[in-house]
Enzyme design. Structure first.
Site, mmCIF file in Angstrom:
data_model
loop_
_atom_site.group_PDB
_atom_site.id
_atom_site.type_symbol
_atom_site.label_atom_id
_atom_site.label_comp_id
_atom_site.label_asym_id
_atom_site.label_seq_id
_atom_site.Cartn_x
_atom_site.Cartn_y
_atom_site.Cartn_z
ATOM 1 N NE ARG A 15 -12.350 -1.126 4.553
ATOM 2 C CZ ARG A 15 -13.436 -0.632 4.006
ATOM 3 N NH1 ARG A 15 -14.535 -1.369 3.911
ATOM 4 N NH2 ARG A 15 -13.459 0.605 3.551
ATOM 5 C CG HIS A 16 -9.362 1.056 7.918
ATOM 6 N ND1 HIS A 16 -10.542 1.777 7.951
ATOM 7 C CD2 HIS A 16 -8.986 1.007 6.617
ATOM 8 C CE1 HIS A 16 -10.852 2.174 6.735
ATOM 9 N NE2 HIS A 16 -9.928 1.703 5.896
ATOM 10 C CG ASN A 22 -14.974 3.728 5.623
ATOM 11 O OD1 ASN A 22 -14.309 3.494 6.621
ATOM 12 N ND2 ASN A 22 -14.488 3.560 4.400
ATOM 13 C CD GLN A 28 -11.674 6.414 4.162
ATOM 14 O OE1 GLN A 28 -11.656 7.016 5.231
ATOM 15 N NE2 GLN A 28 -11.797 5.097 4.093
ATOM 16 N NE ARG A 66 -8.402 4.615 5.480
ATOM 17 C CZ ARG A 66 -7.730 5.396 4.636
ATOM 18 N NH1 ARG A 66 -7.257 6.582 5.049
ATOM 19 N NH2 ARG A 66 -7.509 5.020 3.384
ATOM 20 C CD GLU A 91 -7.144 1.085 -0.044
ATOM 21 O OE1 GLU A 91 -6.465 0.194 -0.588
ATOM 22 O OE2 GLU A 91 -8.335 0.940 0.295
ATOM 23 C CG HIS A 146 -5.939 0.640 3.886
ATOM 24 N ND1 HIS A 146 -6.445 1.706 4.589
ATOM 25 C CD2 HIS A 146 -4.625 0.558 4.210
ATOM 26 C CE1 HIS A 146 -5.477 2.263 5.296
ATOM 27 N NE2 HIS A 146 -4.364 1.583 5.084
#
Length: 214
Positions: A15-16, A22, A28, A66, A91, A146
Site C-alpha cells: 500500500r502507498h 489518510n 481518497q 501517491r 484505487e 491502494h
C-alpha cells in the site's frame, strides 16, 4: 521457509505511503492526493524491508501519484528500473463519497456501499484478477496499490476477511510449494477465471513502524 528462488516466483503487494487525507480520515478513492513527508519515509522504510526479502525484478504501480511516488522511492532504493504503470491496480472509485470523512460516509452509506461508486464485488474481482495476472506474467514484481483495492482482492483470493491494510504495508503472494507448511492462508488460485490452477499462499510481509492514529 521461503528461499530466494521461491521469492523470485512471488509478488509483493504494497500500500502507498501516508497522505494528509489518510491523517484526516478522508476518503481518497481516485482523487489524486500526494504523499506527505511521513508517507515518503514509509516508502523508504518498506524499501529497506524489501531489500532483505528479494530478489525483485521490477516495480508496478497504480497511476495515482501517491502510489507512483511510493513506487519511485522503492525502485530508486532497490536500484530497479522505473516503475511500470498498471491501470488495473488503481484505487476504487468512491463516487460521491470521495473527499468525505470516513465516519460521515459510513453513516450515510453503511459498508461504504455508495450508489455511484465502483461496486464492491467488481472491485474485488478487478483486484484479484490484476494480482493473478501479475503473478503469472511478471513474478518477482513489487506492486504498489491502494488500501481498499488490496483488502478486497486479498479477501476475494483467500475467502476470509482481510484486515485493514496500513500505509506502506507489504503482503507476499507466493506459489504454495509445501502443503505441510503453508504461510498464513493456502488457497486455490484463479487461472483463466477458474479455481483449478496452482495453489498460492498469502501472508503479511511487514509494516512501517510509524502509522497515523486511526
Amino acid at each position: 521457509m521461503s528461499t530466494p528462488e521461491s521469492r523470485a516466483a512471488s509478488i509483493v503487494i504494497v500500500r502507498h505511503g501516508e497522505t494528509d487525507w489518510n491523517i484526516g480520515r478522508r476518503i481518497q478513492g481516485r482523487t489524486d492526493i500526494p504523499l506527505n513527508e511521513r508517507g515518503r519515509s514509509q516508502a523508504g522504510e518498506i524499501a529497506e524491508l524489501l531489500h532483505d526479502a528479494g530478489p525483485w525484478r521490477r516495480v508496478i504501480a497504480s497511476p495515482l501519484s501517491r502510489a507512483a511516488e511510493t513506487a519511485r522511492i522503492i525502485s530508486d532504493r532497490l536500484e530497479l528500473p522505473q516503475a511500470e504503470i498498471a491501470d488495473d491496480v488503481i484505487e476504487r472509485d468512491f463516487g460521491s463519497a470521495e473527499g468525505m470523512l470516513v465516519t460521515d460516509a459510513s453513516a450515510r452509506w453503511p459498508g461504504l456501499d455508495v450508489p455511484d461508486a465502483e461496486a464492491l464485488a467488481a472491485l474485488a474481482e478487478r483486484g484479484a484478477s490484476a494480482f493473478g495476472r501479475i503473478l503469472r506474467e511478471a513474478p518477482g514484481s513489487i506492486v504498489v496499490a491502494h488500501g481498499a483495492l488490496i483488502r478486497s482482492a486479498l479477501t476475494a483470493l483467500s475467502g476470509t476477511e482481510a484486515p485493514r491494510i496500513l500505509n506502506g504495508e507489504a503482503w507476499l503472494i507466493s506459489p504454495a510449494v509445501a502443503r505441510d507448511a503453508p504461510a498464513a492462508h493456502e488457497i486455490p488460485f484463479p487461472v483463466d477465471e477458474t479455481r483449478n490452477g496452482p495453489r498460492i499462499a498469502i501472508r503479511r510481509l511487514g509494516t512501517p513502524a510509524e502509522q497515523h492514529a486511526f
